[in-house]
Design a protein around this motif. Structure first.
Motif, PDB file in Angstrom:
ATOM      1  N   ASP A  17       0.800  -1.223   0.000  1.00  0.00           N
ATOM      2  CA  ASP A  17       0.000   0.000   0.000  1.00  0.00           C
ATOM      3  C   ASP A  17       0.834   1.274   0.000  1.00  0.00           C
ATOM      4  O   ASP A  17       0.305   2.363  -0.252  1.00  0.00           O
ATOM      5  CB  ASP A  17      -0.935   0.017   1.214  1.00  0.00           C
ATOM      6  N   PHE A  18       2.140   1.174   0.289  1.00  0.00           N
ATOM      7  CA  PHE A  18       2.985   2.354   0.334  1.00  0.00           C
ATOM      8  C   PHE A  18       3.683   2.626  -0.995  1.00  0.00           C
ATOM      9  O   PHE A  18       4.382   3.634  -1.131  1.00  0.00           O
ATOM     10  CB  PHE A  18       4.036   2.207   1.441  1.00  0.00           C
ATOM     11  N   MET A  19       3.480   1.755  -1.970  1.00  0.00           N
ATOM     12  CA  MET A  19       4.092   1.956  -3.278  1.00  0.00           C
ATOM     13  C   MET A  19       3.358   3.058  -4.043  1.00  0.00           C
ATOM     14  O   MET A  19       2.122   3.064  -4.071  1.00  0.00           O
ATOM     15  CB  MET A  19       4.040   0.650  -4.102  1.00  0.00           C
ATOM     16  N   PRO A  20       4.078   4.015  -4.645  1.00  0.00           N
ATOM     17  CA  PRO A  20       3.416   5.073  -5.423  1.00  0.00           C
ATOM     18  C   PRO A  20       2.587   4.475  -6.552  1.00  0.00           C
ATOM     19  O   PRO A  20       2.997   3.498  -7.198  1.00  0.00           O
ATOM     20  CB  PRO A  20       4.590   5.895  -5.968  1.00  0.00           C
ATOM     21  N   SER A  21       1.431   5.050  -6.796  1.00  0.00           N
ATOM     22  CA  SER A  21       0.534   4.496  -7.816  1.00  0.00           C
ATOM     23  C   SER A  21       0.843   5.009  -9.212  1.00  0.00           C
ATOM     24  O   SER A  21       0.504   4.352 -10.198  1.00  0.00           O
ATOM     25  CB  SER A  21      -0.928   4.824  -7.465  1.00  0.00           C
ATOM     26  N   SER A  22       1.477   6.185  -9.292  1.00  0.00           N
ATOM     27  CA  SER A  22       1.746   6.741 -10.621  1.00  0.00           C
ATOM     28  C   SER A  22       2.902   7.720 -10.541  1.00  0.00           C
ATOM     29  O   SER A  22       3.318   8.141  -9.467  1.00  0.00           O
ATOM     30  CB  SER A  22       0.500   7.454 -11.170  1.00  0.00           C
ATOM     31  N   ASP A  23       3.395   8.077 -11.715  1.00  0.00           N
ATOM     32  CA  ASP A  23       4.422   9.101 -11.835  1.00  0.00           C
ATOM     33  C   ASP A  23       3.711  10.450 -11.864  1.00  0.00           C
ATOM     34  O   ASP A  23       3.009  10.772 -12.817  1.00  0.00           O
ATOM     35  CB  ASP A  23       5.222   8.878 -13.120  1.00  0.00           C
ATOM     36  N   GLY A  24       3.872  11.244 -10.820  1.00  0.00           N
ATOM     37  CA  GLY A  24       3.132  12.491 -10.701  1.00  0.00           C
ATOM     38  C   GLY A  24       3.411  13.480 -11.812  1.00  0.00           C
ATOM     39  O   GLY A  24       2.583  14.332 -12.115  1.00  0.00           O
ATOM     40  N   ARG A  25       4.582  13.383 -12.451  1.00  0.00           N
ATOM     41  CA  ARG A  25       4.923  14.347 -13.493  1.00  0.00           C
ATOM     42  C   ARG A  25       4.165  14.087 -14.787  1.00  0.00           C
ATOM     43  O   ARG A  25       3.799  14.992 -15.506  1.00  0.00           O
ATOM     44  CB  ARG A  25       6.427  14.307 -13.765  1.00  0.00           C
ATOM     45  N   ARG A  26       3.906  12.835 -15.103  1.00  0.00           N
ATOM     46  CA  ARG A  26       3.276  12.505 -16.384  1.00  0.00           C
ATOM     47  C   ARG A  26       1.937  11.793 -16.219  1.00  0.00           C
ATOM     48  O   ARG A  26       1.248  11.553 -17.195  1.00  0.00           O
ATOM     49  CB  ARG A  26       4.234  11.626 -17.212  1.00  0.00           C
ATOM     50  N   GLY A  27       1.590  11.449 -14.987  1.00  0.00           N
ATOM     51  CA  GLY A  27       0.318  10.786 -14.760  1.00  0.00           C
ATOM     52  C   GLY A  27       0.277   9.344 -15.216  1.00  0.00           C
ATOM     53  O   GLY A  27      -0.791   8.742 -15.303  1.00  0.00           O
ATOM     54  N   ARG A  28       1.434   8.772 -15.536  1.00  0.00           N
ATOM     55  CA  ARG A  28       1.469   7.390 -16.019  1.00  0.00           C
ATOM     56  C   ARG A  28       1.447   6.442 -14.831  1.00  0.00           C
ATOM     57  O   ARG A  28       2.265   6.530 -13.932  1.00  0.00           O
ATOM     58  CB  ARG A  28       2.727   7.168 -16.856  1.00  0.00           C
ATOM     59  N   ARG A  29       0.506   5.514 -14.822  1.00  0.00           N
ATOM     60  CA  ARG A  29       0.341   4.617 -13.686  1.00  0.00           C
ATOM     61  C   ARG A  29       1.424   3.540 -13.689  1.00  0.00           C
ATOM     62  O   ARG A  29       1.803   3.004 -14.728  1.00  0.00           O
ATOM     63  CB  ARG A  29      -1.037   3.947 -13.701  1.00  0.00           C
ATOM     64  N   PHE A  30       1.927   3.262 -12.472  1.00  0.00           N
ATOM     65  CA  PHE A  30       2.918   2.209 -12.315  1.00  0.00           C
ATOM     66  C   PHE A  30       2.234   0.848 -12.319  1.00  0.00           C
ATOM     67  O   PHE A  30       1.069   0.712 -11.933  1.00  0.00           O
ATOM     68  CB  PHE A  30       3.677   2.368 -10.994  1.00  0.00           C
ATOM     69  N   SER A  31       2.974  -0.160 -12.720  1.00  0.00           N
ATOM     70  CA  SER A  31       2.467  -1.534 -12.676  1.00  0.00           C
ATOM     71  C   SER A  31       3.606  -2.470 -12.279  1.00  0.00           C
ATOM     72  O   SER A  31       4.786  -2.101 -12.344  1.00  0.00           O
ATOM     73  CB  SER A  31       1.902  -1.945 -14.043  1.00  0.00           C
ATOM     74  N   ASP A  32       3.248  -3.665 -11.857  1.00  0.00           N
ATOM     75  CA  ASP A  32       4.235  -4.699 -11.515  1.00  0.00           C
ATOM     76  C   ASP A  32       5.223  -4.234 -10.449  1.00  0.00           C
ATOM     77  O   ASP A  32       6.427  -4.473 -10.545  1.00  0.00           O
ATOM     78  CB  ASP A  32       5.018  -5.150 -12.766  1.00  0.00           C
ATOM     79  N   HIS A  33       4.706  -3.556  -9.428  1.00  0.00           N
ATOM     80  CA  HIS A  33       5.588  -3.087  -8.361  1.00  0.00           C
ATOM     81  C   HIS A  33       6.351  -4.234  -7.708  1.00  0.00           C
ATOM     82  O   HIS A  33       7.541  -4.127  -7.415  1.00  0.00           O
ATOM     83  CB  HIS A  33       4.784  -2.357  -7.284  1.00  0.00           C
ATOM     84  N   ARG A  34       5.670  -5.335  -7.467  1.00  0.00           N
ATOM     85  CA  ARG A  34       6.316  -6.441  -6.755  1.00  0.00           C
ATOM     86  C   ARG A  34       7.481  -6.995  -7.570  1.00  0.00           C
ATOM     87  O   ARG A  34       8.555  -7.283  -7.020  1.00  0.00           O
ATOM     88  CB  ARG A  34       5.312  -7.548  -6.446  1.00  0.00           C
ATOM     89  N   GLY A  72      14.266   8.993  -4.334  1.00  0.00           N
ATOM     90  CA  GLY A  72      14.048  10.429  -4.339  1.00  0.00           C
ATOM     91  C   GLY A  72      12.814  10.888  -3.601  1.00  0.00           C
ATOM     92  O   GLY A  72      12.794  11.979  -3.036  1.00  0.00           O
ATOM     93  N   ASP A  73      11.756  10.063  -3.596  1.00  0.00           N
ATOM     94  CA  ASP A  73      10.503  10.506  -2.968  1.00  0.00           C
ATOM     95  C   ASP A  73      10.323   9.986  -1.537  1.00  0.00           C
ATOM     96  O   ASP A  73       9.286  10.205  -0.915  1.00  0.00           O
ATOM     97  CB  ASP A  73       9.294  10.110  -3.824  1.00  0.00           C
ATOM     98  N   GLY A  74      11.350   9.283  -1.012  1.00  0.00           N
ATOM     99  CA  GLY A  74      11.272   8.824   0.374  1.00  0.00           C
ATOM    100  C   GLY A  74      10.361   7.635   0.609  1.00  0.00           C
ATOM    101  O   GLY A  74       9.915   7.414   1.739  1.00  0.00           O
ATOM    102  N   THR A  75      10.093   6.842  -0.434  1.00  0.00           N
ATOM    103  CA  THR A  75       9.190   5.697  -0.283  1.00  0.00           C
ATOM    104  C   THR A  75       9.668   4.743   0.799  1.00  0.00           C
ATOM    105  O   THR A  75       8.893   4.313   1.668  1.00  0.00           O
ATOM    106  CB  THR A  75       9.059   4.943  -1.619  1.00  0.00           C
ATOM    107  N   TRP A  76      10.966   4.399   0.783  1.00  0.00           N
ATOM    108  CA  TRP A  76      11.447   3.405   1.746  1.00  0.00           C
ATOM    109  C   TRP A  76      11.501   3.969   3.159  1.00  0.00           C
ATOM    110  O   TRP A  76      11.331   3.223   4.132  1.00  0.00           O
ATOM    111  CB  TRP A  76      12.812   2.876   1.314  1.00  0.00           C
ATOM    112  N   ASP A  77      11.705   5.277   3.316  1.00  0.00           N
ATOM    113  CA  ASP A  77      11.606   5.891   4.644  1.00  0.00           C
ATOM    114  C   ASP A  77      10.186   5.732   5.199  1.00  0.00           C
ATOM    115  O   ASP A  77      10.002   5.423   6.380  1.00  0.00           O
ATOM    116  CB  ASP A  77      11.966   7.373   4.586  1.00  0.00           C
ATOM    117  N   LYS A  78       9.196   5.947   4.341  1.00  0.00           N
ATOM    118  CA  LYS A  78       7.802   5.826   4.777  1.00  0.00           C
ATOM    119  C   LYS A  78       7.469   4.387   5.157  1.00  0.00           C
ATOM    120  O   LYS A  78       6.763   4.133   6.145  1.00  0.00           O
ATOM    121  CB  LYS A  78       6.872   6.304   3.662  1.00  0.00           C
TER     122      LYS A  78
END
Length: 298
Positions: A17-34, A72-78
């Motif tokens: 649930d802490f993985m970013p859902s999309s790239d905020g700059r282009r709005g492109r949704r991420f997939s296959d996070h695992r 860069g966005d601090g995901t692993w800190d969160k």
């Protein structure tokens, strides 16, 4: 479990649930996070070049760019903060914390970026890339020092990186100030350990005064030169600092923690040009050390 897979389903459920859902700059949704996270783990566990990642993880550029984004966005800190909150709620954190540092040699691929040595930087939390990229020259050559504060069972709580010649003692107040475990619900975050275990490098009157002012027990060995100076001054030297031998023997847990870190070849030797991407990988390793304790059945 395949050697290309490290995370169990239960462990992935805790961080998904802490993985970013999309790239905020282009709005492109991420997939296959695992799959991407498994690729990042594989790269640092084996120490291979990004281009040599097995095809099962998809394009290596995707894995590298996602790791750079998470750094860069601090995901692993969160994620680590959330896991610490869960661990505190479950009562599995041992608040007799230990502090120390370890050296990681910098590979030549990590040192060919221009850097400004000796400039003051803060290597603690989410921040712009330090101007020296946390690379300095110690007796072993160009290197990075990983500073860590872990709980009494050797699981990391605070991680910072700095140049190899950096002082452990100067970093200590910053590590202590970064201890912050939010409550699950109402209440202030916990910021005060029960005790701090450290070796002679951290022995100073300033550190003992800091710990005493916060009601934290100092379990720090006193070096011989400080003992001699205190005795030479007689009554003006004051009383010898108290150290709990029963607690001090637990200080080995942080050495055990570093040993587990350096089982990952990409952490034992630094190949990353940027301090932020290297620290992100260290944080990911810390997260994997916490996950088993949070997914075990009671």
């Amino acid at each position: 479990m395949s050697r290309l897979q490290t995370l169990s389903d239960a462990e992935w459920d805790l961080i998904e649930d802490f993985m970013p859902s999309s790239d905020g700059r282009r709005g492109r949704r991420f997939s296959d996070h695992r799959l991407v996270v498994e690729g990042i783990i594989y790269r640092y566990r084996t120490g291979v070049a990004w281009r040599d990642l097995p095809a099962e993880f998809g394009p290596w550029q995707t894995v590298w760019k996602r790791h750079r984004r998470f750094a860069g966005d601090g995901t692993w800190d969160k994620v680590l903060t959330a896991l610490l909150t869960r661990a505190d709620t479950m009562g599995v954190i041992d608040w007799d914390v230990a502090v120390d540092s370890t050296i990681a040699r910098a590979h030549q691929h990590a040192t060919n970026t221009r850097r400004l040595a000796g400039a003051p930087s803060n290597y603690m939390m989410q921040m712009p890339e330090p101007v020296d990229h946390a690379i300095g020259r110690s007796r072993g050559g160009l290197s990075t020092k990983v500073h860590q504060l872990c709980d009494g069972k050797g699981r990391p709580m605070v991680i910072a990186v700095g140049p190899g010649q950096g002082s452990d003692s100067k970093m200590f107040p910053h590590l202590l100030a970064a201890v912050r475990v939010p409550r699950d619900g109402v209440g202030r975050p916990r910021t005060t350990p029960d005790a701090v275990l450290a070796d002679k490098a951290y022995s100073s009157r300033a550190h003992r005064t800091l710990l005493r002012s916060r009601g934290i027990t100092a379990v720090i060995a006193e070096p011989r030169d400080q003992q001699s100076n205190r005795k030479r001054r007689g009554s003006r030297g004051g009383r010898p600092p108290l150290t709990d031998p029963g607690r001090y023997v637990k200080r080995h847990v942080i050495e055990n923690s570093f040993e587990r870190f350096k089982q990952w070849r990409g952490l034992a030797t630094r190949y990353d040009k940027l301090a932020s991407t290297y620290r992100a990988a260290v944080l990911l390793r810390a997260i994997l050390l916490w996950l088993p304790a949070l997914t075990e059945r009671p």
